[in-house]
Design an enzyme around this catalytic site. Structure first.
Site, PDB file in Angstrom:
ATOM      1  CE  LYS A  27      -3.761  -0.623   2.446  1.00 16.48           C
ATOM      2  NZ  LYS A  27      -4.368  -0.875   3.765  1.00 16.48           N
ATOM      3  NE  ARG A  97      -5.296   3.325   3.711  1.00 18.58           N
ATOM      4  CZ  ARG A  97      -5.350   3.577   2.408  1.00 18.58           C
ATOM      5  NH1 ARG A  97      -4.748   4.650   1.904  1.00 18.58           N
ATOM      6  NH2 ARG A  97      -5.965   2.743   1.605  1.00 18.58           N
ATOM      7  N   GLY A 106      -6.057 -10.468   8.646  1.00 17.53           N
ATOM      8  CA  GLY A 106      -5.537 -10.776   9.972  1.00 17.53           C
ATOM      9  C   GLY A 106      -4.796  -9.596  10.557  1.00 17.53           C
ATOM     10  CG  MET A 108      -5.299  -2.557  13.596  1.00 19.47           C
ATOM     11  SD  MET A 108      -4.525  -1.019  14.092  1.00 19.47           S
ATOM     12  CE  MET A 108      -4.795  -0.017  12.654  1.00 19.47           C
ATOM     13  NE  ARG A 351      -5.906  -4.348  -3.424  1.00 20.70           N
ATOM     14  CZ  ARG A 351      -6.430  -4.584  -2.247  1.00 20.70           C
ATOM     15  NH1 ARG A 351      -5.669  -4.993  -1.257  1.00 20.70           N
ATOM     16  NH2 ARG A 351      -7.717  -4.439  -2.029  1.00 20.70           N
ATOM     17  CG  HIS A 467      -8.578 -47.341  -6.799  1.00 19.90           C
ATOM     18  ND1 HIS A 467      -9.725 -47.292  -7.562  1.00 19.90           N
ATOM     19  CD2 HIS A 467      -7.663 -48.023  -7.529  1.00 19.90           C
ATOM     20  CE1 HIS A 467      -9.513 -47.936  -8.697  1.00 19.90           C
ATOM     21  NE2 HIS A 467      -8.262 -48.391  -8.698  1.00 19.90           N
ATOM     22  CB  SER A 777      10.626 -43.185 -17.200  1.00 19.01           C
ATOM     23  OG  SER A 777       9.484 -42.450 -16.845  1.00 19.01           O
ATOM     24  CB  CYS A 844       6.218 -41.223 -15.950  1.00 16.41           C
ATOM     25  SG  CYS A 844       6.805 -42.673 -15.063  1.00 16.41           S
ATOM     26  CE1 TYR A 864       9.114 -38.567 -20.225  1.00 15.10           C
ATOM     27  CE2 TYR A 864      11.172 -38.793 -21.443  1.00 15.10           C
ATOM     28  CZ  TYR A 864      10.141 -39.351 -20.688  1.00 15.10           C
ATOM     29  OH  TYR A 864      10.160 -40.683 -20.396  1.00 15.10           O
TER      30      TYR A 864
HETATM   31  P1  ADP Z   1      -7.746  -2.308   3.433  1.00 15.70           P
HETATM   32  O1  ADP Z   1      -6.330  -2.724   3.452  1.00 15.70           O
HETATM   33  O2  ADP Z   1      -8.636  -3.184   4.252  1.00 15.70           O
HETATM   34  O3  ADP Z   1      -8.243  -2.063   2.047  1.00 15.70           O
HETATM   35  P2  ADP Z   1      -7.434   0.527   3.708  1.00 15.70           P
HETATM   36  O4  ADP Z   1      -6.274   1.008   4.477  1.00 15.70           O
HETATM   37  O5  ADP Z   1      -7.335   0.564   2.237  1.00 15.70           O
HETATM   38  O6  ADP Z   1      -7.803  -0.928   4.219  1.00 15.70           O
HETATM   39  O7  ADP Z   1      -8.684   1.357   4.176  1.00 15.70           O
HETATM   40  C1  ADP Z   1      -9.974   0.989   3.867  1.00 15.70           C
HETATM   41  C2  ADP Z   1     -10.757   2.154   3.326  1.00 15.70           C
HETATM   42  O8  ADP Z   1     -10.706   3.240   4.212  1.00 15.70           O
HETATM   43  C3  ADP Z   1     -10.207   2.692   2.040  1.00 15.70           C
HETATM   44  O9  ADP Z   1     -10.704   1.996   0.944  1.00 15.70           O
HETATM   45  C4  ADP Z   1     -10.729   4.087   2.033  1.00 15.70           C
HETATM   46  O10 ADP Z   1     -12.023   4.120   1.495  1.00 15.70           O
HETATM   47  C5  ADP Z   1     -10.769   4.433   3.494  1.00 15.70           C
HETATM   48  N1  ADP Z   1      -9.633   5.307   3.810  1.00 15.70           N
HETATM   49  C6  ADP Z   1      -8.402   4.947   4.218  1.00 15.70           C
HETATM   50  N2  ADP Z   1      -7.619   6.029   4.387  1.00 15.70           N
HETATM   51  C7  ADP Z   1      -8.372   7.085   4.058  1.00 15.70           C
HETATM   52  C8  ADP Z   1      -8.129   8.484   4.006  1.00 15.70           C
HETATM   53  N3  ADP Z   1      -6.957   8.998   4.323  1.00 15.70           N
HETATM   54  N4  ADP Z   1      -9.142   9.283   3.621  1.00 15.70           N
HETATM   55  C9  ADP Z   1     -10.335   8.757   3.293  1.00 15.70           C
HETATM   56  N5  ADP Z   1     -10.633   7.466   3.322  1.00 15.70           N
HETATM   57  C10 ADP Z   1      -9.655   6.626   3.704  1.00 15.70           C
HETATM   58 MG    MG Z   2      -7.842  -0.857   0.753  1.00 11.97          MG
END
Ligand code: ADP
Ligand code: MG
Ligand code: MG
Length: 886
Positions: A27, A97, A106, A108, A351, A467, A777, A844, A864
């Site tokens: 990200k 984030r 898993g 946060m 991504r 089997h 083989s 094989c 092969y």
């Molecule tokens: P995930 O990894 O679960 O996708 P994100 O970090 O992308 O989590 O956050 C989820 C959502 O939160 C994003 O798709 C976006 O809509 C919202 N978000 C995250 N950061 C911001 C921000 N700075 N301003 C506005 N919305 C945000």
């Molecule tokens: Mg996201």
């Protein structure tokens, strides 16, 4: 140079780049990249994965230099935004984030609107002029922070919100007022204090460090650890933390938030595909609280909801432009997240998008045509195992289906047919042109003819290596195995599903061997498509790979399938399946039951023309491509009947007593047939069997050469050799028959005699064996069993446990154990070549269709790999990947 921990991005400048994913996470690296290429990204900064690593190294303490770097980066963000974090009059709010190298459930969850408290909320009211919005943002923040940072049970606060709506007599969040939200913030905080015994942090600095700590802390939570283990992600990668200034999609009807794919991720079609919500924040789109609207009308047929193209045409046009920029820049399909605040578009994430197999192929091929990528990149974009989805018919995703049971997805594909309960019935019904599904408690070698005749196989018992599963995969036939959800009753000819549904003989069912589902009725399927984009891609694949790919096939039909899938020969033709054929089994049993050589020869003379016919069929289908035929391998008792009724029948037709047959069965009984009287040991003790088979092979070849002008080089393969002495004797016998037949037909024909390497002793003495063998083989199924000293048929009880607990990284019958079994293979190759430099080398076992094993085979220089016909394209692609990455 001192260590750098924090990487700023904003206003067209970024300290990170997209190729810094290891340091900044996916990200963070892409936020930096999007910033530098001029896309509108709210400014922020990324705390690197190295901080995570040091955090755990130093007993959960941050590197001392971190705090100052965070302060400095925050300063830069504040300057760009013209707001100050924690400022009462004009506060800056941020999101925190997480972001590892690979996207990782898993970890946060994101915290939005961080920096709010009773003072700063006044500043937000002043900024936005919208009190309701400000308190809505505030309560969302408290809810999220309590949940993901403080570990408060989410339901408690959710429940309070529901109570509030009830009390106010409204249904939607949007019906609550500023005063309601303000009051709820207070109630939330009091409840948190009561439940957790800690005060909700009001100081924005404390909030920020609390959230950062929670992201790093979540790297070692149980969910994340489990996910990493399942996906082979090393713990020392660490996660990064992104702190980014907030933009708001929920400030009114000129605001929105959405997600999109730059091409359709399920079909790969080149159109812009996405969804958005007006006046909404963050996860509202995926949370399913409100129904999202399409971003355009391209594929939206019912058109009930207005699209973004219609509602926000300017922003939509800008997004379309960004779509083009991103695809040109990343040269791959992107999965994006965006937010619109008061008519201004912001990009929050990009991504490489996940996609189905058909989409992967279409996108790769079209991007080459568009000049975005080259053929090599296109080939590397498609994962070999992904092809499995494409090589079998699959269920029409739009069709309705009623699932009545679920078993193991033993062999992929989707088929429908009428239920039958015996192999004979399957065969009889199939002959009349009906499509049937063979349902058995479990299958045995005696059911082969029925399995062949059936569309698919369903068994109540047995694992992925039972089997039924192994044979079905070999045949490329759909199979659901070990379906404990059903009770099979042969007497009433019914099976009963757990939910009580009773299925009778003749009822229609559908199997999905890719998911293990059993469905009532005939669900429509989509056929395999080998031309078009798939054909184009596979053409490139064949240009890049250096290793050949053959197929394991025992019948003319499978050989044709194999060739259609691109096989360049047959690496393993097992002759025992030809012995099991219902019409021949009587003669086979007669042979086994004869005590005298004369009787055996008489019986073999009956089988010989049939075998010859099989070989003619196979040679013809393969049109001169190499065919390796293995002489009889399984122990003889496998051919004798087990059930009393069958024994009686046999006694009657053969004119011998039931006692005589039972006696013979007892005589042939082995305690450990896998290591018993089988393979070349049969050839040594009953040379007439192999002589007959060699004669059938050679007559078939000579006939095609003489009458139809074929060029054929039959490869005769002798199984289960342990010592060169065995091979010496058997090769001499075989060569004598070959020469005799060639002389008899008066044709010119070359042939090869070689061996399976499937016992450790053979591998260890490969230099000696290569004196006789013209090819090796590797039978890696048996070689795995004998190297591990582990019976595949019995491994089901403990092997899954071994894999789950990490004692073995993988099932060694699925992916070759490279450090053990693989070492023997490598050694045998080296040894074999020292004696015979041009010895042909192949594999094989079932591993021939496993991409990781194919890569290994390329590395050690095999000529092969051979696999089941339906995995041939997978092996071709894996071989190309191996060649391109070495
Ligand atoms: P995930 O990894 O679960 O996708 P994100 O970090 O992308 O989590 O956050 C989820 C959502 O939160 C994003 O798709 C976006 O809509 C919202 N978000 C995250 N950061 C911001 C921000 N700075 N301003 C506005 N919305 C945000
Ligand atoms: Mg996201
Ligand atoms: Mg074997």
């Amino acid at each position: 140079m001192t260590q750098k921990y924090v990487y700023f991005f904003g206003d067209g400048q970024a300290e990170g780049r997209s190729d810094m994913k290891n340091l900044l996470g996916g990200k963070g690296a892409n936020l930096a990249e999007m910033t530098s290429i001029g896309l509108p990204v709210p400014p922020g900064f990324t705390i690197s994965t190295e901080v995570c690593t040091e955090f755990y190294k130093n007993d959960r303490n941050y590197p001392p230099a971190l705090a100052a770097e965070v302060v400095a980066a925050l300063r830069r963000v504040e300057e760009l935004m013209g707001r100050k974090f924690g400022d009462p009059a004009n506060p800056l709010l941020v999101s925190v984030r997480s972001g590892a190298r690979a996207s990782m459930p898993g970890m946060m969850d994101t915290v939005l609107n961080l920096g709010l408290n009773d003072t700063t909320v006044q500043g937000i009211i002043a900024q936005s002029g919208d009190e309701r919005f400000a308190y809505d943002a505030y309560r969302r923040f408290v809810q999220m922070y309590a949940d993901v940072v403080m570990g408060m049970e989410k339901e408690i606060l959710d429940h309070l919100l529901e109570q509030k709506k009830e009390q106010r007599g409204v249904h939607l969040d949007t019906d609550l007022t500023a005063a309601d939200w303000k009051e709820l913030v207070g109630v939330f905080k009091a409840t948190i204090k009561k439940e957790l015994g800690t005060e909700f942090p009001d100081d924005p600095q404390a909030q920020l460090w609390g959230a950062i700590g929670a992201v790093f802390g979540s790297w070692m939570n149980q969910r994340a650890i489990t996910y990493r283990k399942l996906n082979n992600i090393p713990a020392d990668w660490g996660t990064a933390v992104n702190v980014q200034s907030m933009v708001f999609g929920n400030m009114g009807n000129d605001c929105a938030t959405g997600v999109a794919f730059t091409r359709d991720p399920s079909t790969g079609e080149n159109y812009f595909f996405g969804e958005f919500l007006v006046n909404a924040q963050g996860e509202d789109v995926v949370a399913g609280i409100r129904t999202p609207q399409p971003i355009n009308r391209v594929k939206d047929k019912d058109g009930k909801l207005p699209s973004m193209e219609e509602v926000m045409p300017d922003c939509y046009q800008q997004l379309v432009q960004i779509r083009g920029i991103l695809e040109k820049h990343y040269k791959d399909m992107q999965d994006i997240e965006f937010t619109i605040e008061k008519g201004i578009l912001y990009m929050l994430q990009t991504r490489n998008g996940k996609r189905t197999a058909p989409a992967a192929i279409k996108i790769a091929v079209e991007m080459v045509r568009e000049g975005l990528i080259d053929e090599k990149t296109a080939v590397l974009r498609v994962a070999p195992n992904q092809l499995d989805q494409l090589l079998h018919p699959c269920l029409d995703p739009k069709a309705e289906k009623l699932v009545i049971a679920k078993g193991l997805p033993a062999s992929p594909g989707a088929v429908s047919g009428e239920v039958v309960f015996t192999a004979d019935e399957a065969e009889a019904e199939a002959k009349t042109g009906r499509k049937v599904i063979l349902v058995r408690i479990e299958t045995s070698p005696e059911d082969i003819h029925g399995m062949h005749a059936a569309q698919g196989i369903l068994t109540a018992r047995g694992g992925m290596t039972s089997h039924a599963a192994v044979v079905a995969r070999g045949m490329g036939k759909c199979c659901v195995a070990g379906c404990g959800d059903i009770k099979v009753d042969y007497v009433t000819e019914t099976f009963t599903a757990k939910n009580g549904v009773v299925v009778k003989r003749g009822d229609l069912i559908t199997l999905n061997g890719s998911s293990g589902e059993v469905m009532l009725g005939a669900v429509p399927t989509i056929p395999v498509q080998l031309t078009g984009d798939f054909g184009t891609l596979m053409g490139w694949v064949d240009g890049f790979r250096t290793m050949k790919v053959r197929a394991n096939s025992d019948t003319p039909h499978d050989s044709k399938v194999a060739r259609d899938f691109g096989a360049e020969g047959i690496g393993l033709c097992r002759t025992e399946h030809m012995f099991f054929d219902a019409e021949r089994i009587a003669a086979v049993r007669e042979m086994i039951l004869s005590d005298e050589l004369e009787g055996r020869e008489r019986a073999l003379a009956k089988i010989m023309p049939m075998q010859k016919g099989d070989f003619i069929g196979i040679f013809r289908e393969m049109k001169g491509l190499p065919v390796t035929i293995r002489l009889l391998d399984p122990p003889l008792h496998e051919f004798l009947p087990q059930e009393d009724r069958d024994i009686e029948d046999l006694a009657k037709t053969m004119g011998v007593s039931v006692g005589a047959i039972k006696h013979k069965i007892e005589f042939l009984h082995e305690f450990n047939p896998m290591l018993g009287h089988r393979g070349c040991r049969l050839g040594i003790t009953f040379p007439e069997i192999y002589d007959m088979q060699v004669r059938a092979i050679m007559e078939a070849a000579c006939e095609l050469v003489r009458d139809e002008g074929f060029t054929i080089v039959p490869e005769i393969m002798i199984p289960l050799i342990a010592t060169v002495k065995e091979l010496q004797v058997l090769k001499q016998n075989a060569a004598a028959v070959c020469e005799e037949v060639i002389a008899q037909y008066g044709v010119k024909l070359e042939y090869l005699i070689g061996t399976m390497i499937e016992l450790p002793r053979a591998a260890l003495t490969a230099d000696e064996i290569a004196v006789e063998a013209e090819f090796f083989s590797f039978g890696t199924n048996d070689l795995t069993q004998t190297t591990f000293g582990l019976s595949r048929d019995d491994a089901g009880k403990f092997l899954p446990f071994y894999v789950d607990s990490g004692i073995l990284p993988e099932d060694p019958f699925v992916s070759l154990d490279q450090s053990g079994v693989g070492k023997l293979v490598k050694l045998a190759c080296q040894q074999g070549r020292t004696t015979r430099s041009d010895i042909k080398l192949g594999i094989c076992g079932e591993h021939g269709g496993d991409p990781a094993s194919v890569m290994f085979c390329h590395e050690i220089g095999l000529d092969y790999v051979s696999c089941s016909p339906f995995r041939v394209p997978i092996a071709r692609l894996a071989a190309a990947h191996a060649a391109l990455s070495s």
